[in-house]
Design a protein around this motif. Structure first.
Motif, short mmCIF file in Angstrom:
data_model
loop_
_atom_site.label_atom_id
_atom_site.label_comp_id
_atom_site.label_asym_id
_atom_site.label_seq_id
_atom_site.Cartn_x
_atom_site.Cartn_y
_atom_site.Cartn_z
N UNK A 72 32.04 -48.17 -19.31
CA UNK A 72 30.69 -47.83 -18.86
C UNK A 72 30.61 -47.73 -17.34
N UNK A 73 31.38 -48.53 -16.63
CA UNK A 73 31.43 -48.52 -15.16
C UNK A 73 30.04 -48.63 -14.54
N UNK A 74 29.31 -49.64 -14.95
CA UNK A 74 27.95 -49.85 -14.43
C UNK A 74 28.00 -50.71 -13.17
N UNK A 75 26.97 -50.54 -12.34
CA UNK A 75 26.80 -51.38 -11.16
C UNK A 75 25.53 -52.20 -11.34
N UNK A 76 25.33 -53.17 -10.47
CA UNK A 76 24.12 -53.99 -10.53
C UNK A 76 22.89 -53.10 -10.35
N UNK A 77 22.98 -52.10 -9.49
CA UNK A 77 21.85 -51.18 -9.27
C UNK A 77 21.50 -50.45 -10.56
N UNK A 78 22.52 -50.04 -11.32
CA UNK A 78 22.27 -49.34 -12.60
C UNK A 78 21.47 -50.19 -13.58
N UNK A 79 21.57 -51.51 -13.44
CA UNK A 79 20.89 -52.41 -14.36
C UNK A 79 19.40 -52.58 -14.05
N UNK A 80 18.97 -52.23 -12.85
CA UNK A 80 17.56 -52.41 -12.49
C UNK A 80 16.86 -51.14 -12.04
N UNK A 89 23.25 -41.47 -18.50
CA UNK A 89 22.17 -41.85 -17.58
C UNK A 89 20.78 -41.89 -18.22
N UNK A 90 20.50 -41.00 -19.15
CA UNK A 90 19.16 -41.00 -19.77
C UNK A 90 18.99 -42.23 -20.67
N UNK A 91 19.95 -42.46 -21.56
CA UNK A 91 19.83 -43.57 -22.50
C UNK A 91 19.92 -44.92 -21.81
N UNK A 92 20.80 -45.03 -20.81
CA UNK A 92 20.88 -46.28 -20.05
C UNK A 92 19.63 -46.44 -19.19
N UNK A 93 19.10 -45.34 -18.68
CA UNK A 93 17.87 -45.41 -17.89
C UNK A 93 16.69 -45.90 -18.70
N UNK A 94 16.62 -45.48 -19.95
CA UNK A 94 15.55 -45.97 -20.84
C UNK A 94 15.73 -47.47 -21.09
N UNK A 95 16.97 -47.90 -21.27
CA UNK A 95 17.24 -49.34 -21.41
C UNK A 95 16.87 -50.10 -20.14
N UNK A 96 17.15 -49.51 -18.99
CA UNK A 96 16.79 -50.13 -17.72
C UNK A 96 15.28 -50.25 -17.58
N UNK A 97 14.53 -49.25 -18.01
CA UNK A 97 13.07 -49.34 -17.99
C UNK A 97 12.60 -50.52 -18.85
N UNK A 98 13.23 -50.69 -20.02
CA UNK A 98 12.88 -51.82 -20.89
C UNK A 98 13.15 -53.14 -20.17
N UNK A 99 14.27 -53.24 -19.49
CA UNK A 99 14.61 -54.47 -18.75
C UNK A 99 13.60 -54.71 -17.63
N UNK A 130 8.06 -51.57 -23.92
CA UNK A 130 9.39 -52.16 -23.87
C UNK A 130 10.13 -51.96 -25.19
N UNK A 131 9.47 -52.29 -26.28
CA UNK A 131 10.14 -52.27 -27.57
C UNK A 131 10.63 -50.87 -27.97
N UNK A 132 9.79 -49.81 -27.91
CA UNK A 132 10.33 -48.49 -28.26
C UNK A 132 11.41 -48.01 -27.28
N UNK A 133 11.30 -48.41 -26.00
CA UNK A 133 12.37 -48.08 -25.05
C UNK A 133 13.67 -48.74 -25.49
N UNK A 134 13.59 -49.99 -25.91
CA UNK A 134 14.79 -50.71 -26.35
C UNK A 134 15.39 -50.05 -27.59
N UNK A 135 14.55 -49.63 -28.52
CA UNK A 135 15.03 -48.96 -29.73
C UNK A 135 15.70 -47.62 -29.36
#
Length: 195
Positions: A72-80, A89-99, A130-135
């Motif tokens: 995945x090669x993620x950075x701390x910035x990618x997580x927030x 980027x789209x699917x991880x970005x949606x997960x980041x919005x949930x976080x 949050x919940x639909x973003x996580x799904x």
């Protein structure tokens, strides 16, 4: 090591989704003011809080383990910060919005005496995003998205939340009348005494 981090990230993500589903359902039950599953109202409120905190912990482990996943090669910035990751980027970005919503909900829950009940409730409504973003994140970026067991699990989660939200929006949801039963309403969110 990569396989272990991948398995840890995968497992904690799935468990986190199930726990967030339970937290949403329990939150709706708490808001109804009714006891559930043999628990009094305060017990349901406590269970809701504890399940939500446990879900947050699992998602925290999910995120940290993915930092060590060389694929995945993620950075701390990618997580927030959403939509910056090189991988999905789209699917991880949606997960980041949930976080990000989780962070806001936890922060206002911890500071509810300072921010007030109205602000706490307003931010808490964010869990309905949050919940639909996580799904969506789980289906779009999850390693098991094509597996029958995973799709069945997501289906059960969707049905549980859909049924709870439908009940929340129905006329049957109104809080039960406690008047005449000698029962005083219990505040689910303690308020500071006015000076």
């Amino acid at each position: 090591m990569d396989e272990a981090m991948w398995a840890l990230g995968r497992g904690t993500g799935v468990v986190g989704l199930v726990l967030f589903t339970a937290a949403i359902v329990l939150g709706i039950v708490v808001r109804s003011g009714r006891p559930a599953a043999g628990l009094p109202r305060f017990g349901v409120a406590r269970l809701h809080r504890d399940v939500a905190l446990l879900a947050t912990a699992f998602i925290g482990v999910h995120m940290v383990s993915l930092l060590f996943d060389s694929y995945a090669q993620l950075t701390v910035v990618d997580l927030v910060v959403p939509f910056l990751a090189d991988y999905e980027p789209v699917w991880l970005g949606i997960g980041t919005l949930a976080v990000d919503i989780v962070i806001a909900v936890v922060a206002t829950a911890l500071l509810r005496h300072r921010v007030g009940v109205k602000a706490f409730r307003f931010v808490h409504w964010g869990t309905y995003l949050l919940w639909p973003f996580a799904v969506a994140h789980a289906i779009g970026a999850g390693s098991d998205a094509g597996e029958a067991w995973f799709l069945a699990l997501v289906g059960v989660c969707v049905l549980a939340v859909a049924a709870s939200v439908a009940w929340r929006l129905s006329r049957r949801f109104s809080r039960p009348s406690l008047a005449g039963r000698g029962v005083r309403p219990v505040a689910l969110i303690p308020q500071e005494a006015s000076s």
